[in-house]
Design a protein around this motif. Sequence first.
Motif, short mmCIF file in Angstrom:
data_model
loop_
_atom_site.label_atom_id
_atom_site.label_comp_id
_atom_site.label_asym_id
_atom_site.label_seq_id
_atom_site.Cartn_x
_atom_site.Cartn_y
_atom_site.Cartn_z
N ASP A 161 0.82 -1.21 0.00
CA ASP A 161 0.00 0.00 0.00
C ASP A 161 0.85 1.26 0.00
OD1 ASP A 161 -2.20 -1.62 0.01
OD2 ASP A 161 -2.68 -1.35 2.13
N THR A 162 1.96 1.21 0.75
CA THR A 162 2.86 2.37 0.79
C THR A 162 3.49 2.60 -0.58
OG1 THR A 162 3.35 1.96 3.13
CG2 THR A 162 4.88 3.38 1.93
N GLY A 163 3.84 1.53 -1.26
CA GLY A 163 4.40 1.66 -2.61
C GLY A 163 3.40 2.27 -3.57
N ASP B 61 3.77 5.96 -5.55
CA ASP B 61 3.56 6.18 -6.98
C ASP B 61 2.55 7.31 -7.22
OD1 ASP B 61 5.32 4.13 -7.54
OD2 ASP B 61 3.76 2.63 -7.88
N LYS B 62 1.51 7.36 -6.39
CA LYS B 62 0.49 8.39 -6.55
C LYS B 62 1.06 9.78 -6.26
CE LYS B 62 -3.43 5.37 -5.52
NZ LYS B 62 -4.48 5.01 -4.55
N GLN C 18 3.04 15.08 -8.46
CA GLN C 18 4.08 16.10 -8.59
C GLN C 18 4.66 16.19 -10.00
OE1 GLN C 18 6.95 16.67 -5.25
NE2 GLN C 18 6.01 14.84 -4.39
N GLY C 19 4.61 15.06 -10.72
CA GLY C 19 5.31 15.03 -12.00
C GLY C 19 4.43 15.21 -13.22
N GLY C 20 3.14 15.42 -13.03
CA GLY C 20 2.22 15.56 -14.15
C GLY C 20 2.20 16.96 -14.73
N GLU D 171 4.54 8.12 4.75
CA GLU D 171 3.48 8.77 3.97
C GLU D 171 3.35 10.24 4.34
OE1 GLU D 171 -1.36 8.51 3.37
OE2 GLU D 171 -0.26 6.70 3.92
N ARG D 172 3.47 10.56 5.62
CA ARG D 172 3.38 11.97 6.03
C ARG D 172 4.52 12.79 5.45
NH1 ARG D 172 4.31 12.16 11.19
NH2 ARG D 172 4.11 9.96 11.80
#
Length: 203
Positions: A68-70, A74-75, A80-82, A134-135
Amino acid sequence: MTESTVKRSDAESRRQQIVDAASACARRSGFHGASMAEIAQAAGLSVGQIYRYFDNKEAIIAAIVARDTGEMRDKFLELQGGPQPVLDAILTKCATAVSDLYDPNRAALMLEVVAEAARNPTVAAILRDADAEERQMQQDLLKHVLPVGCDERESQARGEVLSMLFEGMSVRGVNNPDSDREAIARVLQSVIRHLLSAPCVER
């Protein structure tokens, strides 16, 4: 493809098979109630084969949390990269987020992990480490969004409220699964736009 690569790929596939089986058992019986024998049966393996890949049930939960962290990593990278400004990208993802977090299978598994963490210190440590990661990703993202002048304390507080909104949807997905998700996504967009763009709170 080398022999070692094939073996590693086979091992990863077998680990995923076990993780999927454990997830299904947890949704049905809870992690506390799901035995290794039950997980092995669901995976179509022997208990001995399970232990070749995982030392114990906590290690399987750690793999679920790591997966889930992975996905979350990715999200964040995608946001940030879009091509869109970060705030617009976050708002665009609201409808998908509502759909994902209201999904009954996903919601049930998340709540079972949290429930196990409440009574198992080892799982609690796994979950808190993942939450810390995540934080940090969240704070790195918010640097691109929050108004000028927001200090670290303000940024962390807004991030915590943002997490409450998203994590709370899993509870709502269990308690009120027939909610109008399209309407919720629209309201969520409005709330997040205000949360991330409002002037900093004066102290």
